[in-house]
Design an enzyme around this catalytic site. Structure first.
Site, short mmCIF file in Angstrom:
data_model
loop_
_atom_site.label_atom_id
_atom_site.label_comp_id
_atom_site.label_asym_id
_atom_site.label_seq_id
_atom_site.Cartn_x
_atom_site.Cartn_y
_atom_site.Cartn_z
N HIS A 1 31.92 36.51 49.05
CA HIS A 1 32.73 35.68 49.94
C HIS A 1 33.94 35.19 49.14
O HIS A 1 33.80 34.78 48.00
CB HIS A 1 31.90 34.50 50.45
N SER B 1 37.76 47.84 49.01
CA SER B 1 38.15 47.66 47.60
C SER B 1 36.99 47.13 46.75
O SER B 1 36.83 47.54 45.60
CB SER B 1 39.38 46.75 47.49
N ASN B 2 36.17 46.24 47.31
CA ASN B 2 34.99 45.78 46.54
C ASN B 2 33.98 46.91 46.40
O ASN B 2 33.35 47.06 45.34
CB ASN B 2 34.35 44.57 47.21
C1 GAR Z 1 36.79 40.46 50.64
O1 GAR Z 1 37.79 39.55 50.30
C2 GAR Z 1 35.49 39.74 50.88
O2 GAR Z 1 35.29 38.64 50.04
C3 GAR Z 1 35.65 39.30 52.31
O3 GAR Z 1 36.24 40.42 52.95
C4 GAR Z 1 37.06 41.09 52.00
C5 GAR Z 1 36.70 42.55 52.01
O4 GAR Z 1 37.63 43.26 51.25
N1 GAR Z 1 34.41 38.94 52.91
C6 GAR Z 1 34.26 37.88 53.68
O5 GAR Z 1 35.19 37.16 53.99
C7 GAR Z 1 32.82 37.66 54.17
N2 GAR Z 1 32.68 36.32 54.68
P1 GAR Z 1 37.36 44.75 50.82
O6 GAR Z 1 37.02 45.50 52.09
O7 GAR Z 1 38.66 45.22 50.22
O8 GAR Z 1 36.23 44.74 49.84
#
Ligand code: GAR
Length: 220
Positions: free
Chosen positions: A133, A44-45
């Protein structure tokens, strides 16, 4: 190897981007960014960054999404967005294979990538790797703190606010100069899941904005 169209497997060899052409001069003015996702990455990011670049809010082009396996959910998201994918499984020569997959990139964004980044990548991209993070670092960071574990710890600690941090990546977990933090409240009835949802919405604003800031500060 049975790579699908647009997806390359980096068990062995080289690069994932296409050469910059002179056909579109504006293309050459945009920074080339690759996004590394982790094994649990939903993407999603990554999608928020791709959309922000396409909407012209960030002067960058996402060259490639690099994933540790082809069945990571973020791979399907990237393919749905028409972004090239490179699959780089961890193992022997991981650092070198990542560097090869990132050839042609100027910046690297980690999004849901929970490993320490190999030294080879840090050396190849000095001060050019960002991470997001889901907490207000230095709180609730460090080895083993990722995803829902972070929100469980925030709720258990009775915090009144949380948020996310975009920072430069170093050889240590969740350290490195902070580029941007965005905050949101922790509600009295929050569960880790409800807090995660609120923080994620903030992340989708924060990551493109942080990338825009570093690109604007950096001489090309
Ligand atoms: C996000 O919440 C990111 O901040 C976290 O993993 C998720 C990925 O979501 N990262 C960490 O916790 C790193 N320490 P996404 O795959 O939907 O972007």
């Amino acid at each position: 190897m049975g790579a699908r169209r647009g997806r390359r497997i980096f068990g062995l060899s080289s690069r994932c981007g296409s050469a910059i052409t002179l056909a579109d001069v504006k293309e050459t003015e945009r920074a080339s960014v690759s996004i590394l996702v982790g094994s649990r990455g939903r993407g999603s990011n990554m999608a928020a960054i791709v959309e922000a670049t396409r909407a012209g809010r960030v002067p960058a082009k996402v060259q490639c999404v690099v994933a540790p396996a082809s069945d990571v959910p973020a791979v399907a998201v990237a393919e749905g967005l028409g972004v090239p994918v490179a699959v780089v499984p961890p193992g022997e020569g991981y650092g070198e294979r990542l560097v090869a997959a990132l050839a042609g990139s100027e910046w690297v964004c980690l999004a849901g990538f929970t490993r320490l980044l190999p030294d080879e990548v840090l050396r190849r991209f000095p001060r050019r790797v960002l991470n997001i993070h889901p907490s207000l670092l230095p709180k609730f960071g460090g080895k083993g703190m990722y995803g829902i574990r972070v929100h469980e710890a925030v709720v258990a600690a009775g915090e009144m606010e949380s948020g996310c941090t975009v920072h430069y990546v170093t050889e240590h977990y969740d350290e490195g100069e902070v580029v941007l933090q965005m905050r949101c409240p922790v509600m009295p009835d929050d569960t880790p899941a409800s807090l995660a949802e609120r923080v994620l919405a903030v992340e989708h604003q924060a990551y493109p904005e942080a990338l825009r800031r570093v690109l604007n500060e950096q001489p090309s």
